[in-house]
Design a protein around this motif. Structure first.
Motif, PDB file in Angstrom:
ATOM      1  N   ILE A 155      11.133  57.597 -14.493  1.00 53.59           N
ATOM      2  CA  ILE A 155      10.628  58.917 -14.083  1.00 53.59           C
ATOM      3  C   ILE A 155      10.746  59.074 -12.571  1.00 53.59           C
ATOM      4  O   ILE A 155      11.209  60.107 -12.066  1.00 53.59           O
ATOM      5  N   LEU A 156      10.369  58.022 -11.837  1.00 49.97           N
ATOM      6  CA  LEU A 156      10.460  58.123 -10.374  1.00 49.97           C
ATOM      7  C   LEU A 156      11.919  58.233  -9.936  1.00 49.97           C
ATOM      8  O   LEU A 156      12.250  58.990  -9.015  1.00 49.97           O
ATOM      9  N   LYS A 157      12.792  57.506 -10.614  1.00 46.96           N
ATOM     10  CA  LYS A 157      14.227  57.582 -10.294  1.00 46.96           C
ATOM     11  C   LYS A 157      14.711  59.025 -10.435  1.00 46.96           C
ATOM     12  O   LYS A 157      15.385  59.570  -9.556  1.00 46.96           O
ATOM     13  N   ASP A 158      14.323  59.690 -11.539  1.00 48.41           N
ATOM     14  CA  ASP A 158      14.725  61.088 -11.756  1.00 48.41           C
ATOM     15  C   ASP A 158      14.157  61.983 -10.660  1.00 48.41           C
ATOM     16  O   ASP A 158      14.828  62.906 -10.175  1.00 48.41           O
ATOM     17  N   ALA A 159      12.901  61.711 -10.275  1.00 47.10           N
ATOM     18  CA  ALA A 159      12.258  62.535  -9.243  1.00 47.10           C
ATOM     19  C   ALA A 159      13.030  62.436  -7.924  1.00 47.10           C
ATOM     20  O   ALA A 159      13.278  63.446  -7.251  1.00 47.10           O
ATOM     21  N   ILE A 160      13.452  61.215  -7.576  1.00 46.43           N
ATOM     22  CA  ILE A 160      14.194  61.018  -6.321  1.00 46.43           C
ATOM     23  C   ILE A 160      15.555  61.707  -6.418  1.00 46.43           C
ATOM     24  O   ILE A 160      15.970  62.457  -5.521  1.00 46.43           O
ATOM     25  N   ALA A 161      16.243  61.477  -7.548  1.00 48.34           N
ATOM     26  CA  ALA A 161      17.584  62.055  -7.724  1.00 48.34           C
ATOM     27  C   ALA A 161      17.518  63.583  -7.642  1.00 48.34           C
ATOM     28  O   ALA A 161      18.314  64.221  -6.936  1.00 48.34           O
ATOM     29  N   ASP A 162      16.536  64.186  -8.319  1.00 45.03           N
ATOM     30  CA  ASP A 162      16.438  65.651  -8.342  1.00 45.03           C
ATOM     31  C   ASP A 162      16.051  66.202  -6.967  1.00 45.03           C
ATOM     32  O   ASP A 162      16.510  67.277  -6.575  1.00 45.03           O
ATOM     33  N   HIS A 163      15.219  65.447  -6.234  1.00 45.33           N
ATOM     34  CA  HIS A 163      14.839  65.860  -4.879  1.00 45.33           C
ATOM     35  C   HIS A 163      16.105  66.054  -4.023  1.00 45.33           C
ATOM     36  O   HIS A 163      16.270  67.063  -3.347  1.00 45.33           O
ATOM     37  N   PHE A 164      17.021  65.066  -4.081  1.00 44.41           N
ATOM     38  CA  PHE A 164      18.235  65.138  -3.257  1.00 44.41           C
ATOM     39  C   PHE A 164      19.221  66.162  -3.801  1.00 44.41           C
ATOM     40  O   PHE A 164      19.852  66.897  -3.047  1.00 44.41           O
ATOM     41  N   ARG A 165      19.354  66.206  -5.138  1.00 49.28           N
ATOM     42  CA  ARG A 165      20.329  67.114  -5.746  1.00 49.28           C
ATOM     43  C   ARG A 165      20.013  68.560  -5.390  1.00 49.28           C
ATOM     44  O   ARG A 165      20.898  69.329  -5.014  1.00 49.28           O
ATOM     45  N   LYS A 166      18.710  68.886  -5.458  1.00 49.95           N
ATOM     46  CA  LYS A 166      18.303  70.256  -5.141  1.00 49.95           C
ATOM     47  C   LYS A 166      18.638  70.612  -3.705  1.00 49.95           C
ATOM     48  O   LYS A 166      19.069  71.705  -3.389  1.00 49.95           O
ATOM     49  N   LYS A 167      18.438  69.645  -2.801  1.00 52.29           N
ATOM     50  CA  LYS A 167      18.592  69.902  -1.372  1.00 52.29           C
ATOM     51  C   LYS A 167      20.044  69.835  -0.912  1.00 52.29           C
ATOM     52  O   LYS A 167      20.486  70.624  -0.081  1.00 52.29           O
ATOM     53  N   TYR A 168      20.800  68.868  -1.439  1.00 51.60           N
ATOM     54  CA  TYR A 168      22.131  68.592  -0.894  1.00 51.60           C
ATOM     55  C   TYR A 168      23.245  68.701  -1.932  1.00 51.60           C
ATOM     56  O   TYR A 168      24.419  68.537  -1.604  1.00 51.60           O
ATOM     57  N   GLY A 169      22.879  68.885  -3.204  1.00 50.16           N
ATOM     58  CA  GLY A 169      23.903  68.925  -4.250  1.00 50.16           C
ATOM     59  C   GLY A 169      24.441  67.535  -4.552  1.00 50.16           C
ATOM     60  O   GLY A 169      25.360  67.368  -5.350  1.00 50.16           O
ATOM     61  N   ARG A 170      23.932  66.514  -3.872  1.00 53.11           N
ATOM     62  CA  ARG A 170      24.340  65.127  -4.133  1.00 53.11           C
ATOM     63  C   ARG A 170      23.070  64.300  -4.296  1.00 53.11           C
ATOM     64  O   ARG A 170      22.000  64.711  -3.857  1.00 53.11           O
ATOM     65  N   ARG A 171      23.224  63.090  -4.883  1.00 46.27           N
ATOM     66  CA  ARG A 171      22.024  62.258  -5.083  1.00 46.27           C
ATOM     67  C   ARG A 171      22.358  60.781  -4.856  1.00 46.27           C
ATOM     68  O   ARG A 171      23.486  60.350  -5.114  1.00 46.27           O
ATOM     69  N   PRO A 172      21.373  60.027  -4.355  1.00 43.01           N
ATOM     70  CA  PRO A 172      21.617  58.581  -4.214  1.00 43.01           C
ATOM     71  C   PRO A 172      21.707  57.931  -5.594  1.00 43.01           C
ATOM     72  O   PRO A 172      21.119  58.438  -6.550  1.00 43.01           O
ATOM     73  N   SER A 173      22.456  56.852  -5.698  1.00 42.39           N
ATOM     74  CA  SER A 173      22.591  56.251  -7.027  1.00 42.39           C
ATOM     75  C   SER A 173      21.848  54.915  -7.112  1.00 42.39           C
ATOM     76  O   SER A 173      21.614  54.248  -6.109  1.00 42.39           O
ATOM     77  N   VAL A 174      21.516  54.590  -8.360  1.00 41.05           N
ATOM     78  CA  VAL A 174      20.761  53.353  -8.597  1.00 41.05           C
ATOM     79  C   VAL A 174      21.719  52.163  -8.572  1.00 41.05           C
ATOM     80  O   VAL A 174      22.798  52.210  -9.141  1.00 41.05           O
ATOM     81  N   ASP A 175      21.314  51.124  -7.847  1.00 43.56           N
ATOM     82  CA  ASP A 175      22.067  49.877  -7.831  1.00 43.56           C
ATOM     83  C   ASP A 175      21.041  48.746  -7.916  1.00 43.56           C
ATOM     84  O   ASP A 175      20.300  48.511  -6.969  1.00 43.56           O
ATOM     85  N   THR A 176      20.971  48.105  -9.066  1.00 46.99           N
ATOM     86  CA  THR A 176      19.912  47.096  -9.230  1.00 46.99           C
ATOM     87  C   THR A 176      20.304  45.761  -8.581  1.00 46.99           C
ATOM     88  O   THR A 176      19.445  44.929  -8.310  1.00 46.99           O
ATOM     89  N   LYS A 177      21.617  45.581  -8.336  1.00 50.88           N
ATOM     90  CA  LYS A 177      22.054  44.272  -7.801  1.00 50.88           C
ATOM     91  C   LYS A 177      21.999  44.218  -6.293  1.00 50.88           C
ATOM     92  O   LYS A 177      21.512  43.267  -5.697  1.00 50.88           O
ATOM     93  N   ASN A 178      22.513  45.258  -5.639  1.00 51.45           N
ATOM     94  CA  ASN A 178      22.639  45.191  -4.186  1.00 51.45           C
ATOM     95  C   ASN A 178      22.251  46.528  -3.547  1.00 51.45           C
ATOM     96  O   ASN A 178      23.047  47.148  -2.857  1.00 51.45           O
ATOM     97  N   PRO A 179      21.016  46.976  -3.788  1.00 53.42           N
ATOM     98  CA  PRO A 179      20.639  48.309  -3.295  1.00 53.42           C
ATOM     99  C   PRO A 179      20.391  48.300  -1.790  1.00 53.42           C
ATOM    100  O   PRO A 179      19.999  47.274  -1.234  1.00 53.42           O
ATOM    101  N   ARG A 180      20.613  49.435  -1.149  1.00 50.86           N
ATOM    102  CA  ARG A 180      20.304  49.536   0.285  1.00 50.86           C
ATOM    103  C   ARG A 180      18.804  49.724   0.493  1.00 50.86           C
ATOM    104  O   ARG A 180      18.245  49.227   1.449  1.00 50.86           O
ATOM    105  N   ILE A 181      18.169  50.449  -0.427  1.00 49.53           N
ATOM    106  CA  ILE A 181      16.732  50.720  -0.297  1.00 49.53           C
ATOM    107  C   ILE A 181      16.023  50.246  -1.567  1.00 49.53           C
ATOM    108  O   ILE A 181      16.457  50.578  -2.668  1.00 49.53           O
TER     109      ILE A 181
END
Ligand code: SAM
Length: 386
Positions: free
Chosen positions: A110-136
């Protein structure tokens, strides 16, 4: 800014002392963590210099929820742009104990969707999930109705110092070893002996303390280096200042083990930590080892009979008690084990007892004072045979 430094059970007090020394205010030890206040400089310092923190989290939002939907709604209102970019990668570590969620992983989704939608709405792009080597790395903590969302400033846990290459089958966690040394009050004024050193964790952590080498010195990476606001100049300044305190060890440190293979592994780790001049190693059965000085601190992490199976644990622990009593008058010994039955065979009365966890194993850490023959209590107190 508020921070949460996580640690192992039983090390909260020593970690609290560390963060106070580093300049933290409003320091409050809680279960397996220490809460404190400070600035960005302190955040970098704790990551680089703390010997007993596992990671340092920076809470960015705290709110109450009445339903699953509240997590999505309030989660998407967070100013995520302050912490990450639309093309970043991230992962979520959920720790959930709440009637609103049967599955921890679902809260994370749910939180992942919230973050993705926050960015998509603002920029039309979204950060992606990386469980192995994430930046954040985002930590989602839900306790009943209270949600705390934090960013992890360490990402790679701080016990991963960077010097360990070789390991025996049952090495101590570096944070646990450093924490035990700090609980003991050993301050590099008397020699230190680890007669069952395995891959050398006690000797290396003791060497780092004796030489005042910051434990983060061998790491190339901390999570905060990927943050939008990373101040490289400030971090370089902190590193240079902390490294300027490095000195020659005022005492010798000794490690030995009955296994030649373990001693070879310890040798590699000691070399990688740059402590060859400080730590002497030897292959020896503890029963044949003799002290090198009139006093000193011994740290023993014998096999517990869990991951390492000694032939006869009772006999091993009886030998430890007898060797301490006969060969080490004037010394202080600290022993950690989860084997409470065999521990009785040591037969000496401990002066202090602490509860710690080695992984999932509940352990006792005991202090034995082994008096000199000339002192009033000529011998250590011996327990009656049980
Ligand atoms: C739990 S491991 C120690 C792990 C070590 N603290 C580390 O971090 O790698 C216990 C060690 O005790 C050693 N050992 C067992 N019996 C011994 C004895 N009689 N004398 C010396 N070492 C012994 C084993 O070879 C093993 O390396």
């Amino acid at each position: 800014m508020n921070f949460v430094a996580k640690t192992l059970y039983g090390l909260e007090k020593v970690l609290a002392e560390e963060v106070i020394t580093l300049g933290a205010s409003n320091v409050e030890p809680v279960n397996r963590a220490v809460l404190f206040k400070g600035d960005r400089e302190l955040l970098y310092k704790v990551n680089y210099c703390s010997r007993t923190a596992l990671s340092v989290l920076m809470p960015i939002s705290e709110f109450r929820i009445g339903s699953k939907d509240d997590l999505y709604k309030k989660g998407s209102e967070i100013e995520w742009d302050s912490f990450m970019e639309a093309d970043d990668t991230f992962s979520i570590v959920p720790v959930v104990n709440s009637p609103h969620f049967d599955h921890t992983g679902y809260a994370g989704l749910i939180l992942k969707d919230a973050i993705a939608d926050h960015f998509r709405k603002k920029y039309g792009r979204r950060p992606s999930v990386d469980t192995k080597n994430p930046r954040i790395v985002i930590n989602l903590h839900i306790s009943n109705n209270l949600v705390t969302i934090s960013v992890d400033s360490s990402v790679i846990p701080l016990f991963k110092r960077g010097y360990r290459k070789e390991q025996t089958t049952a090495p101590l966690n570096e944070v646990l070893a450093a924490g035990i040394l700090m609980i003991s009050g050993w301050n590099a004024s008397v020699p230190l002996i680890d007669p069952m050193c395995g891959s050398g964790t006690f000797p290396v952590e003791a060497g780092l303390i004796a030489c005042q080498i910051p434990p983060g010195r061998f790491r190339q990476f901390f999570g905060f280096m990927q943050w939008k606001d990373f101040d490289k100049e400030l971090f370089d300044k902190i590193r240079t200042h902390a490294d300027s305190g490095i000195r020659k060890s005022p005492v010798k440190i000794f490690g030995s083990d009955i296994s030649g293979e373990a001693v070879r592994q310890a040798e590699t780790n000691i070399s990688r930590a740059g402590l060859k001049e400080v730590i002497d190693l030897k292959v020896s059965d503890f029963k044949d080892l003799r002290p090198i000085d009139e006093n000193g601190y011994l740290f023993l992490n014998p096999p517990y009979g869990e991951r390492l199976q000694p032939d006869d644990p009772d006999q091993l622990y009886a030998m430890i008690g007898s060797a301490l009593k006969h060969n080490y008058p004037g010394h202080t010994a600290w022993l950690i084990t989860s084997n409470k039955d065999s521990l009785k065979k040591v037969g000496l009365k401990p002066k202090e007892k602490h509860i710690l966890f080695n992984g999932a194993l509940e352990c006792v850490l005991l202090k034995y004072e082994l008096y000199q023959g000339t002192r009033k209590h000529a011998q250590p107190e011996v327990l009656p045979e049980s």
